[in-house]
Write a protein that holds these residues in place. Structure first.
Motif, short mmCIF file in Angstrom:
data_model
loop_
_atom_site.label_atom_id
_atom_site.label_comp_id
_atom_site.label_asym_id
_atom_site.label_seq_id
_atom_site.Cartn_x
_atom_site.Cartn_y
_atom_site.Cartn_z
N ARG A 122 0.83 -1.20 0.00
CA ARG A 122 0.00 0.00 0.00
C ARG A 122 0.87 1.26 0.00
O ARG A 122 0.35 2.37 -0.11
N ASP A 123 2.17 1.09 0.16
CA ASP A 123 3.13 2.17 0.01
C ASP A 123 3.92 1.94 -1.27
O ASP A 123 3.87 0.86 -1.88
N VAL A 124 4.68 2.95 -1.70
CA VAL A 124 5.48 2.81 -2.91
C VAL A 124 6.63 1.85 -2.66
O VAL A 124 7.33 1.94 -1.64
N VAL A 125 6.83 0.93 -3.58
CA VAL A 125 7.96 0.01 -3.51
C VAL A 125 9.07 0.59 -4.37
O VAL A 125 8.95 0.66 -5.60
N GLY A 126 10.14 1.04 -3.73
CA GLY A 126 11.25 1.63 -4.46
C GLY A 126 12.18 0.58 -5.03
O GLY A 126 12.06 -0.62 -4.76
N GLY A 127 13.13 1.04 -5.83
CA GLY A 127 14.10 0.13 -6.44
C GLY A 127 14.27 0.44 -7.91
O GLY A 127 13.60 1.30 -8.47
N GLY A 128 15.17 -0.28 -8.54
CA GLY A 128 15.41 -0.12 -9.96
C GLY A 128 16.55 0.83 -10.26
O GLY A 128 16.94 1.65 -9.45
N HIS A 129 17.12 0.66 -11.44
CA HIS A 129 18.27 1.46 -11.90
C HIS A 129 19.40 1.45 -10.88
O HIS A 129 19.94 2.49 -10.50
N GLY A 130 19.73 0.23 -10.48
CA GLY A 130 20.86 0.05 -9.59
C GLY A 130 20.56 0.19 -8.12
O GLY A 130 21.44 -0.02 -7.29
N THR A 131 19.32 0.56 -7.75
CA THR A 131 18.95 0.66 -6.34
C THR A 131 18.11 -0.55 -5.96
O THR A 131 17.29 -1.01 -6.76
N PRO A 132 18.28 -1.08 -4.75
CA PRO A 132 17.53 -2.28 -4.36
C PRO A 132 16.08 -1.95 -4.07
O PRO A 132 15.71 -0.82 -3.77
N ALA A 133 15.24 -2.98 -4.14
CA ALA A 133 13.83 -2.82 -3.77
C ALA A 133 13.75 -2.46 -2.29
O ALA A 133 14.52 -2.95 -1.46
N THR A 134 12.83 -1.56 -1.95
CA THR A 134 12.70 -1.12 -0.56
C THR A 134 11.93 -2.16 0.25
O THR A 134 11.31 -3.08 -0.28
N ALA A 135 11.98 -2.00 1.58
CA ALA A 135 11.38 -2.98 2.48
C ALA A 135 9.88 -3.15 2.26
O ALA A 135 9.32 -4.21 2.54
N SER A 136 9.22 -2.11 1.75
CA SER A 136 7.78 -2.20 1.52
C SER A 136 7.42 -3.31 0.54
O SER A 136 6.30 -3.80 0.54
N GLY A 137 8.38 -3.73 -0.28
CA GLY A 137 8.14 -4.80 -1.22
C GLY A 137 7.86 -6.14 -0.56
O GLY A 137 7.35 -7.07 -1.20
N ARG A 138 8.17 -6.24 0.72
CA ARG A 138 7.91 -7.48 1.46
C ARG A 138 6.49 -7.52 2.01
O ARG A 138 6.07 -8.53 2.55
N ASP A 139 5.74 -6.40 1.88
CA ASP A 139 4.37 -6.38 2.40
C ASP A 139 3.51 -7.42 1.69
O ASP A 139 2.70 -8.11 2.32
N ARG A 140 3.66 -7.50 0.37
CA ARG A 140 2.98 -8.51 -0.42
C ARG A 140 4.03 -9.14 -1.34
O ARG A 140 4.31 -8.63 -2.42
N PRO A 141 4.63 -10.22 -0.93
CA PRO A 141 5.69 -10.84 -1.73
C PRO A 141 5.17 -11.21 -3.12
O PRO A 141 3.98 -11.52 -3.30
N PRO A 142 6.05 -11.22 -4.12
CA PRO A 142 5.63 -11.49 -5.50
C PRO A 142 5.47 -12.98 -5.78
O PRO A 142 6.16 -13.56 -6.62
N THR A 143 4.55 -13.60 -5.06
CA THR A 143 4.28 -15.01 -5.29
C THR A 143 3.50 -15.20 -6.59
O THR A 143 2.84 -14.27 -7.07
N VAL A 144 3.57 -16.40 -7.13
CA VAL A 144 2.79 -16.69 -8.33
C VAL A 144 1.30 -16.51 -8.06
O VAL A 144 0.56 -16.00 -8.91
N ARG B 193 11.77 5.73 -6.35
CA ARG B 193 11.77 4.63 -7.32
C ARG B 193 12.54 5.02 -8.56
O ARG B 193 12.36 6.09 -9.12
N GLY B 194 13.40 4.12 -9.04
CA GLY B 194 14.08 4.33 -10.30
C GLY B 194 13.16 4.03 -11.47
O GLY B 194 12.12 3.39 -11.32
N GLY B 195 13.54 4.49 -12.64
CA GLY B 195 12.71 4.25 -13.81
C GLY B 195 11.52 5.18 -13.84
O GLY B 195 11.63 6.37 -13.54
N ALA B 196 10.36 4.62 -14.20
CA ALA B 196 9.14 5.42 -14.29
C ALA B 196 8.85 6.07 -12.94
O ALA B 196 8.67 5.38 -11.94
N GLY B 197 8.78 7.40 -12.91
CA GLY B 197 8.67 8.10 -11.64
C GLY B 197 7.52 9.08 -11.55
O GLY B 197 7.45 9.85 -10.59
N THR B 198 6.60 9.05 -12.52
CA THR B 198 5.49 9.99 -12.51
C THR B 198 4.17 9.25 -12.51
O THR B 198 4.07 8.12 -13.00
#
Length: 381
Positions: free
Chosen positions: A16-38, A305-310
């Motif tokens: 529910r928060d922005v998951v940062g990362g990309g362009h050489g930066t790691p994914a932020t901790a918020s990405g663990r809120d909903r892991p990318p399971t199949v 977030r790296g990459g698309a930022g708008t």
């Protein structure tokens, strides 16, 4: 002509928060809120399919799950949704990539689209064993796409290039249909490759005047090659019943950005070799104020977030108006995302798409199967 909309599969995790990362930066901790399971990614994919999105983009890089493997698995839980698979040409031979694409098409009923990512960060490329500099990577990408396209035409290919060499390369079975090639990049080297090989040129969500300049640039280069590519744009969306509700959600996301994390991420992104990333950073300059850089176009995502930022932010009517504004420039395809991706797909699909249909700009691509099943109703947000 009906506009085409694609969604996004967050293979770096969702929240529910922005998951940062990309362009050489790691994914932020918020990405663990909903892991990318199949299971979770399939839930998003099925929702996107029901709502009328044609495809779903998956990213590439060390910060996320592998796009080829993930989409191959998720495809088995969907029926019509296509998968815009991002991959880097320097990591696999062109003959093998052409074969992989052909296999994917047969096993999914022709549901592969390819997003070719040359790779903007040398330090990340080196981690995968690729030691070419940026301009050389683009020249290699051109050779790569030359081989792949000729293989897809059923030709036997010999190439002794600057970076790639193949002899008697051929496919036992060509893909049917041939996957569309999506390609982006803002540097002169990127423009040359796009002009020769891209079916769809993708730009990140810059203000309309800058997007118009990019479209004119690529059209001019492509005309010299006798080609007429289509154009797409990559954006996030925050769309609600009222403008106040949408901006309140943008403010909530912004409040969740830790100032120290923003400084660290911005410092990392400032080292990027990507011209597109440089242009994204220039939209906000690392500041939290004045983030609405064009009516309903918000640069806040790019703080973390790296990459698309708008993001397009506003009421459903306002977001529809901005989409129509970009369409007037020549944009035909929109690759969208939002946090969290399941709920935001419904906000856009149920709020904006019907308004675009009313303007004659969109129709459901799977109209005969457009009614969602009870099992796919989103949870409250």
């Amino acid at each position: 002509m009906s506009l085409t909309f694609h969604w996004f599969l967050p293979t770096n995790g969702d929240s529910r928060d922005v998951v940062g990362g990309g362009h050489g930066t790691p994914a932020t901790a918020s990405g663990r809120d909903r892991p990318p399971t199949v299971a979770y990614l399939s839930q998003i994919a099925r929702a996107a399919e029901d709502l009328g999105f044609v495809g779903a983009l998956t990213p590439t890089g060390a910060w996320c799950e592998d796009a080829w493997l993930t989409t191959a698995m998720v495809s088995q839980h969907t029926e019509r949704l296509k998968f815009l698979v991002a991959f880097r040409p320097g990591f696999v031979s062109p003959t093998l990539a052409a074969q992989m694409a052909s296999t994917f098409q047969r096993h999914t009923g022709g549901r592969l689209l390819l997003n070719v990512v040359t790779g903007g960060e040398s330090h990340e490329q080196r981690a995968y064993g690729d030691f070419l500099d940026k301009d050389a990577r683009y020249r290699r990408t051109g050779e790569f796409l030359q081989v792949v396209r000729e293989l897809w035409e059923g030709k036997t290919v010999d190439l002794h290039g600057e970076h790639l060499r193949v002899e008697d390369a051929a496919l036992a079975r060509v893909p049917d249909p041939v996957p569309a090639v999506y390609f982006g990049g803002s540097s002169p080297a990127a423009g040359e490759v796009a002009a020769r090989y891209a079916d769809v040129y993708l730009t990140w969500g810059e203000p309309p005047a800058q997007v118009a300049e990019k479209i004119a640039w690529i059209r001019s280069l492509a005309a010299r090659e006798g080609r007429t590519p289509r154009f797409g744009i990559r954006l996030h969306v925050i769309t609600r019943d009222t403008s106040a509700q949408a901006w309140a959600e943008a403010d909530r996301l912004l409040d969740g950005f830790d100032p120290e994390s923003v400084r660290t991420i911005q410092a990392g992104l400032a080292r990027s070799e990507s011209e597109g990333q440089r242009r994204m950073l220039a939209l906000h300059g690392g500041r939290r104020d004045a983030l609405e850089i064009h009516p309903n176009l918000w640069a806040g995502i790019g703080l973390v977030r790296g990459g698309a930022g708008t993001a397009l932010v506003g009421s459903h009517d306002e977001v529809a108006e901005r989409i129509e504004e970009y369409h007037a420039l020549g944009i035909e395809e929109f690759v969208l995302s939002g946090y969290p991706h399941l709920e935001e797909a419904y906000w856009f699909g149920e709020g904006v798409l019907p308004r675009l249909a009313g303007r004659g700009l969109w129709r459901h691509p799977f109209a005969a199967a457009a009614t969602p099943s009870p099992a796919r109703v989103p949870f409250a947000s």
